[in-house]
Design a protein around this motif. Structure first.
Motif, mmCIF file in Angstrom:
data_model
loop_
_atom_site.group_PDB
_atom_site.id
_atom_site.type_symbol
_atom_site.label_atom_id
_atom_site.label_comp_id
_atom_site.label_asym_id
_atom_site.label_seq_id
_atom_site.Cartn_x
_atom_site.Cartn_y
_atom_site.Cartn_z
ATOM 1 N N TRP A 36 13.872 -24.507 34.670
ATOM 2 C CA TRP A 36 15.063 -24.735 35.479
ATOM 3 C C TRP A 36 15.869 -23.436 35.474
ATOM 4 O O TRP A 36 16.044 -22.797 34.429
ATOM 5 C CB TRP A 36 15.932 -25.866 34.917
ATOM 6 C CG TRP A 36 15.499 -27.220 35.355
ATOM 7 C CD1 TRP A 36 14.689 -28.104 34.689
ATOM 8 C CD2 TRP A 36 15.852 -27.885 36.574
ATOM 9 N NE1 TRP A 36 14.519 -29.264 35.412
ATOM 10 C CE2 TRP A 36 15.224 -29.150 36.571
ATOM 11 C CE3 TRP A 36 16.650 -27.540 37.672
ATOM 12 C CZ2 TRP A 36 15.356 -30.063 37.615
ATOM 13 C CZ3 TRP A 36 16.793 -28.433 38.705
ATOM 14 C CH2 TRP A 36 16.146 -29.686 38.674
ATOM 15 N N TYR A 37 16.344 -23.082 36.679
ATOM 16 C CA TYR A 37 17.224 -21.934 36.839
ATOM 17 C C TYR A 37 18.486 -22.396 37.545
ATOM 18 O O TYR A 37 18.468 -23.285 38.392
ATOM 19 C CB TYR A 37 16.551 -20.858 37.713
ATOM 20 C CG TYR A 37 15.475 -20.050 37.030
ATOM 21 C CD1 TYR A 37 14.147 -20.485 37.029
ATOM 22 C CD2 TYR A 37 15.776 -18.852 36.410
ATOM 23 C CE1 TYR A 37 13.150 -19.735 36.424
ATOM 24 C CE2 TYR A 37 14.781 -18.087 35.804
ATOM 25 C CZ TYR A 37 13.477 -18.547 35.814
ATOM 26 O OH TYR A 37 12.494 -17.788 35.208
ATOM 27 N N LYS A 38 19.573 -21.723 37.220
ATOM 28 C CA LYS A 38 20.866 -21.955 37.880
ATOM 29 C C LYS A 38 21.209 -20.736 38.721
ATOM 30 O O LYS A 38 21.079 -19.593 38.245
ATOM 31 C CB LYS A 38 21.952 -22.174 36.819
ATOM 32 C CG LYS A 38 23.367 -22.277 37.356
ATOM 33 C CD LYS A 38 24.370 -22.411 36.212
ATOM 34 C CE LYS A 38 25.802 -22.495 36.726
ATOM 35 N NZ LYS A 38 26.785 -22.649 35.609
ATOM 36 N N GLN A 39 21.656 -20.959 39.944
ATOM 37 C CA GLN A 39 22.066 -19.866 40.799
ATOM 38 C C GLN A 39 23.507 -20.104 41.244
ATOM 39 O O GLN A 39 23.784 -20.827 42.200
ATOM 40 C CB GLN A 39 21.153 -19.702 42.010
ATOM 41 C CG GLN A 39 21.428 -18.438 42.813
ATOM 42 C CD GLN A 39 20.406 -18.194 43.921
ATOM 43 O OE1 GLN A 39 19.968 -19.117 44.590
ATOM 44 N NE2 GLN A 39 20.012 -16.943 44.111
ATOM 45 N N LEU A 45 19.907 -15.560 39.486
ATOM 46 C CA LEU A 45 19.198 -16.722 38.964
ATOM 47 C C LEU A 45 19.249 -16.667 37.439
ATOM 48 O O LEU A 45 18.719 -15.744 36.828
ATOM 49 C CB LEU A 45 17.741 -16.722 39.435
ATOM 50 C CG LEU A 45 17.464 -17.338 40.795
ATOM 51 C CD1 LEU A 45 16.075 -16.988 41.270
ATOM 52 C CD2 LEU A 45 17.628 -18.843 40.731
ATOM 53 N N PHE A 47 18.247 -18.214 33.866
ATOM 54 C CA PHE A 47 17.261 -19.045 33.203
ATOM 55 C C PHE A 47 17.971 -20.072 32.323
ATOM 56 O O PHE A 47 18.860 -19.740 31.543
ATOM 57 C CB PHE A 47 16.343 -18.154 32.366
ATOM 58 C CG PHE A 47 15.505 -18.894 31.354
ATOM 59 C CD1 PHE A 47 15.768 -18.779 30.001
ATOM 60 C CD2 PHE A 47 14.459 -19.690 31.764
ATOM 61 C CE1 PHE A 47 15.001 -19.437 29.072
ATOM 62 C CE2 PHE A 47 13.681 -20.363 30.843
ATOM 63 C CZ PHE A 47 13.953 -20.231 29.485
ATOM 64 N N TYR A 90 20.674 -25.333 41.746
ATOM 65 C CA TYR A 90 19.754 -25.430 40.620
ATOM 66 C C TYR A 90 18.327 -25.533 41.147
ATOM 67 O O TYR A 90 18.021 -26.369 42.005
ATOM 68 C CB TYR A 90 20.093 -26.638 39.750
ATOM 69 C CG TYR A 90 21.400 -26.479 39.031
ATOM 70 C CD1 TYR A 90 22.606 -26.813 39.656
ATOM 71 C CD2 TYR A 90 21.457 -25.965 37.735
ATOM 72 C CE1 TYR A 90 23.814 -26.646 39.017
ATOM 73 C CE2 TYR A 90 22.661 -25.803 37.085
ATOM 74 C CZ TYR A 90 23.842 -26.143 37.728
ATOM 75 O OH TYR A 90 25.031 -25.978 37.078
ATOM 76 N N THR B 101 8.767 -16.094 30.401
ATOM 77 C CA THR B 101 9.857 -16.427 31.307
ATOM 78 C C THR B 101 10.214 -15.223 32.162
ATOM 79 O O THR B 101 10.224 -14.087 31.681
ATOM 80 C CB THR B 101 11.076 -16.862 30.497
ATOM 81 O OG1 THR B 101 10.728 -18.030 29.749
ATOM 82 C CG2 THR B 101 12.269 -17.166 31.391
ATOM 83 N N TYR B 103 13.029 -13.163 34.047
ATOM 84 C CA TYR B 103 14.470 -12.945 34.011
ATOM 85 C C TYR B 103 14.870 -12.173 35.264
ATOM 86 O O TYR B 103 14.268 -11.152 35.588
ATOM 87 C CB TYR B 103 14.880 -12.178 32.754
ATOM 88 C CG TYR B 103 14.649 -12.998 31.504
ATOM 89 C CD1 TYR B 103 13.479 -12.856 30.769
ATOM 90 C CD2 TYR B 103 15.590 -13.930 31.081
ATOM 91 C CE1 TYR B 103 13.253 -13.623 29.628
ATOM 92 C CE2 TYR B 103 15.372 -14.702 29.948
ATOM 93 C CZ TYR B 103 14.199 -14.546 29.233
ATOM 94 O OH TYR B 103 13.986 -15.310 28.122
#
Lengths: 118, 113
Positions: A36-39, A45, A47, A90, B101, B103
């Motif tokens: 899941w990423y939040k922007q 973005l 992590f 998200y 991951t 980044y």
């Protein structure tokens, strides 16, 4: 082929309400990773979490929690007691090994926009 | 501490005028990625580098090129920007493992006039 579906395009809540974001994925790989990423409006973005396909333990981090259910191919995300700063898009994503070379390729869902009103 | 840095944050160019976007990283990651993200859409991978090994996505237009002179820096060149190339361009890095991951940097928002 891999696919990630985020059926909710936009969710609007009032501050302090809980909000759950749905994520359903499709893959033929037995080993895979979910993210899941939040922007936020700034565009970066951020992590939030990574979960591998062999670990179905739910995870909690502060006001965030994640529910991974392999049986339903879902990886849902809940924000408890939402705050205005949670307003963002998200993205749920699925990782597959690159066909050649190293690194990995992310398949993103379409994103869910969360608007938290004061 | 910034880990993935993109410059500039905002870029305005004219139709057909070449433009270069820059990405640098302090994570010493082997892999660097370039994504294009249009409004209200998910990021779309253009290409990625494993060290100096360049890997292009099949549907990335020839108009988009990239260079990676060293581990820390990676550039995205748009040779002849069209109006349809206006977007946010995101750079990301990861380790070499398939589990690593990604980044992301803050992105460069490109406007084409």
């Amino acid at each position: 082929a891999q696919k990630v579906t985020q059926a909710q395009t936009e969710i609007s809540v009032v501050e302090k309400e809980d909000v759950t974001l749905d994520c359903v994925y499709e893959t033929r790989d037995t080993t895979y990773y979910l993210f899941w990423y939040k922007q936020p409006p700034s565009g970066e973005l951020v992590f939030l979490i990574r979960r591998n396909s062999f670990d179905e333990q739910n995870e909690i981090s502060g006001r965030y929690s994640w529910n991974f259910q392999k049986s339903t191919s879902s990886f849902n995300f809940t924000i408890t007691a939402s705050q205005v700063v949670d307003s963002a898009v998200y993205f749920c994503a699925l990782s597959a090994p690159a066909i050649k070379a190293a690194g990995n390729k992310l398949t993103f869902g379409g994103g869910t926009r969360v608007l938290v009103k004061p | 501490d910034a880990m993935v840095i993109q410059n500039p944050r905002y870029q305005v160019t004219q139709f057909g005028k070449p433009v270069t976007l820059s990405c640098s990283q302090t994570l010493n990651h082997n892999v660097m990625y370039w994504y294009q993200q249009k409004s209200s859409q998910a990021p779309k991978l253009l290409f990625h580098y494993y060290d100096k090994d360049f890997n292009n996505e099949a549907d990335t237009p020839d108009n988009f090129q990239s260079r990676r002179p060293n581990t820390s820096f990676c550039f995205l060149d748009i040779r002849s920007p069209g109006l349809g190339d206006a977007a946010m361009y995101l750079c990301a890095t990861s380790g070499w493992g398939v589990t690593d991951t990604q980044y992301f940097g803050p992105g460069t928002r490109l406007t084409v006039l």
